[in-house]
Design a protein around this motif. Sequence first.
Motif, short mmCIF file in Angstrom:
data_model
loop_
_atom_site.label_atom_id
_atom_site.label_comp_id
_atom_site.label_asym_id
_atom_site.label_seq_id
_atom_site.Cartn_x
_atom_site.Cartn_y
_atom_site.Cartn_z
N ASN A 141 0.85 -1.21 0.00
CA ASN A 141 0.00 0.00 0.00
C ASN A 141 0.88 1.25 0.00
N PRO A 142 1.63 1.50 -1.07
CA PRO A 142 2.56 2.65 -1.07
C PRO A 142 1.84 4.00 -1.05
N PHE A 143 0.70 4.11 -1.74
CA PHE A 143 0.02 5.40 -1.78
C PHE A 143 -0.51 5.80 -0.40
N ASP B 18 2.51 6.83 1.76
CA ASP B 18 3.06 8.13 1.36
C ASP B 18 2.10 9.27 1.68
N THR B 19 0.80 9.01 1.62
CA THR B 19 -0.17 10.05 1.98
C THR B 19 -0.07 10.38 3.46
N VAL B 20 0.10 9.38 4.29
CA VAL B 20 0.27 9.62 5.73
C VAL B 20 1.53 10.43 6.00
N VAL B 21 2.63 10.08 5.30
CA VAL B 21 3.88 10.82 5.47
C VAL B 21 3.71 12.26 5.02
N MET B 22 3.02 12.46 3.89
CA MET B 22 2.79 13.81 3.38
C MET B 22 1.97 14.64 4.37
N ILE B 23 0.92 14.07 4.92
CA ILE B 23 0.10 14.79 5.89
C ILE B 23 0.92 15.13 7.14
N GLY B 24 1.77 14.21 7.56
CA GLY B 24 2.62 14.48 8.72
C GLY B 24 3.56 15.65 8.48
N VAL C 201 2.78 18.30 -1.04
CA VAL C 201 1.64 17.48 -1.46
C VAL C 201 2.03 16.43 -2.52
N PRO C 202 2.85 16.73 -3.55
CA PRO C 202 3.20 15.69 -4.54
C PRO C 202 3.90 14.47 -3.95
#
Length: 393
Positions: free
Chosen positions: A14-16, A19-25, A51-52
Amino acid sequence: MDRRHSMYQWLRDNPFKVDTVVMIGLLLLLGPVYLVAGRPELFLLSCSLVVPLAWRRTRPVEAAAVMTVICLIQWALGIEPVAGQIAVPLIIYAVSAYGPAWASKSVLILGMVGGIMLTTRTFSGSAETGVLGLTIGSLYTVLIWMLVLFSWTLGDLTRVRRLQLQALQDRARRLEIEHRQERSLAAADERSHIAREMHDIVAHSLSVIITQADGGRYAAAVEPAAATKALETIAATGRTSLAEMRRLLGVLRSDDAATTRPLPGLNDLDELFLGMRAAGLPLQFSLRGQARRPLPAGAELTAYRFFQEGLTNVLKHAGPDARAEASMTWSAKGLELEIHDDGRGAGADPPQSPGNGLRGMGERVALYDGTLAAGPASGGGFTVSALIPYTEA
């Protein structure tokens, strides 16, 4: 250990989401600083750079393109570096690790050029001039290049490791498929071998039993002694067949109780011929020549089954009062086998369906590079001949 492995597997599958969790952090860590300082434009710029990262593994090229455009706009407007600039080395790593080769080289070049552009814009309006300004700018550029090279190299190593793991997984998958195919082929070969053995044993034994039973039935009223002899032959044939069947089925057992009685060979032909004569088939056998070298046990079994199947066919199809002649000749090529009868031939009493006897004989002989020929004889009757060469000895 299993829970840790399951968690690692979920993170990899589940890479997306990861990565979304890391981006939000990162947004929560970097964004509020500019809002508290009253710089909303820098907050938006920092967020647009971060965000990207949510697509850094699923769509690394597109994410890098968006971030490149934002950095160019930032450079053109002369906006100072922001905290979201930390996403640049992260996207360089991601493209190098998960993107195509051309994209990996492209982000490396863009990172190097971007370092020079940033240094030039930063120190062009600085009070530092001359040798000191040039030295500081060069040192600043070198530091940026080191960061870019470190990110790119780490990503490239990750790519190499990922490709190696994928190659190992593909190889393991291919080996598993090949192993299954080999097991299927071995099982099919063993089934064919067992089918040939079953046919040879059952067909021979039942033919002798049926012939003796018919003869005993007709002789019972006229000559009781002949009927008694026929019953004795039936009993002996049944016992021998039962022993052979137990031996064959014992091979399929997995315990140590399976019998290890040797397979029949050339030394057992006399017993076979005696059984055929006792079944009422007049038989003459001739042996010519001597072996240049011994045949393997499998080839001797093939010769034994040749005579067993051929004489059984004479007993079944040649008709009443048929006589048979069998010969075994050791030649320079190998072992030549032949069975000839003076019965009704192949045209009389055709079988209702194709039999497995001649086909099984041909398969056995072919295993040892031999040849089999069968057909009506010129003077009447039927002839079957085979050649087993020395090639397998």
